[in-house]
Design an enzyme around this catalytic site. Sequence first.
Site, PDB file in Angstrom:
ATOM      1  N   SER A 151       0.834  -1.204   0.000  1.00 21.80           N
ATOM      2  CA  SER A 151       0.000   0.000   0.000  1.00 21.80           C
ATOM      3  C   SER A 151       0.866   1.250   0.000  1.00 21.80           C
ATOM      4  CB  SER A 151      -0.894  -0.002   1.248  1.00 21.80           C
ATOM      5  OG  SER A 151      -1.463   1.269   1.481  1.00 21.80           O
ATOM      6  N   TYR A 165      -0.034  -0.514  10.589  1.00 23.71           N
ATOM      7  CA  TYR A 165      -0.340  -1.084   9.271  1.00 23.71           C
ATOM      8  C   TYR A 165       0.718  -0.634   8.266  1.00 23.71           C
ATOM      9  CZ  TYR A 165      -2.712  -1.287   4.707  1.00 23.71           C
ATOM     10  OH  TYR A 165      -3.037  -1.494   3.394  1.00 23.71           O
TER      11      TYR A 165
END
Length: 254
Positions: A151, A165
């Site tokens: 990501s 994350y």
Amino acid sequence: MDERTKMFELDGKVALVTGAGQNVGAGIARVLAAQGATVVVNDFHADRAERTAKEIVAAGGAARPLSFDVSDFDAVTAAVADIAAHEGRVDILVNNAGPDGPMTMAPFSEMSADSWGKPFAVNVYGMLNCCKAVIGGMIDRGHGRIVTITSGAGQQGLDIGVSTYAAAKAGQIGFMRHLAAENGPHGITCNTVSLGLVLSDAEASAVQRLVDSIPVRRMGKPEDPGYLIAYLVSDEASWITGQTVAVNGGGLMI
């Protein structure tokens, strides 16, 4: 036949796509199958894996479901052994699986220590488990393709409560670069695809307001990363390894 129509063919290749029961993973699985690969559809939830596999078969592709937890090393090695027994080998691994359920978003200063492990269990250890299970066979055969889905959060600082994350996603990028360097001489390429905002079944209405922040003015479709991955795992991309390629509509340009 026009030579251009023969590019990026995956006929005879076996692809394992993790977390492929829905959304991005399902889109990737569908594209790889359309290019001729036999796709082993993994998902933690067996019903989701079965649904995607049935969709692929109904469209004329080759696929079967295989449910296992990527964060469980023994389960992963058993699954890869099962693939070896049925399909013969894993030529292509796409590490797409992510943690089940909604992400906890909070400033790091407000997070409890027992919450830190969740994003690493699947994103990092799941990736390591799957790579370890297939890399030996790829080395023996002198060929392999590994792609990990990461990501943009792992490439930039954000004040939206996703620090742990992001740390896991950055870890994926770092690991894949080293894996690429170690295994390039064995005919194995290892790349990372960095996703932006992709329209999912559950999020469509909630994130539609963010479209205006994306230069191409649309959310990603589940198949969008699949098109890039079909290229990266093809013979035509044999000189591309250790790279992080963004699929984000221009949402992050670095």
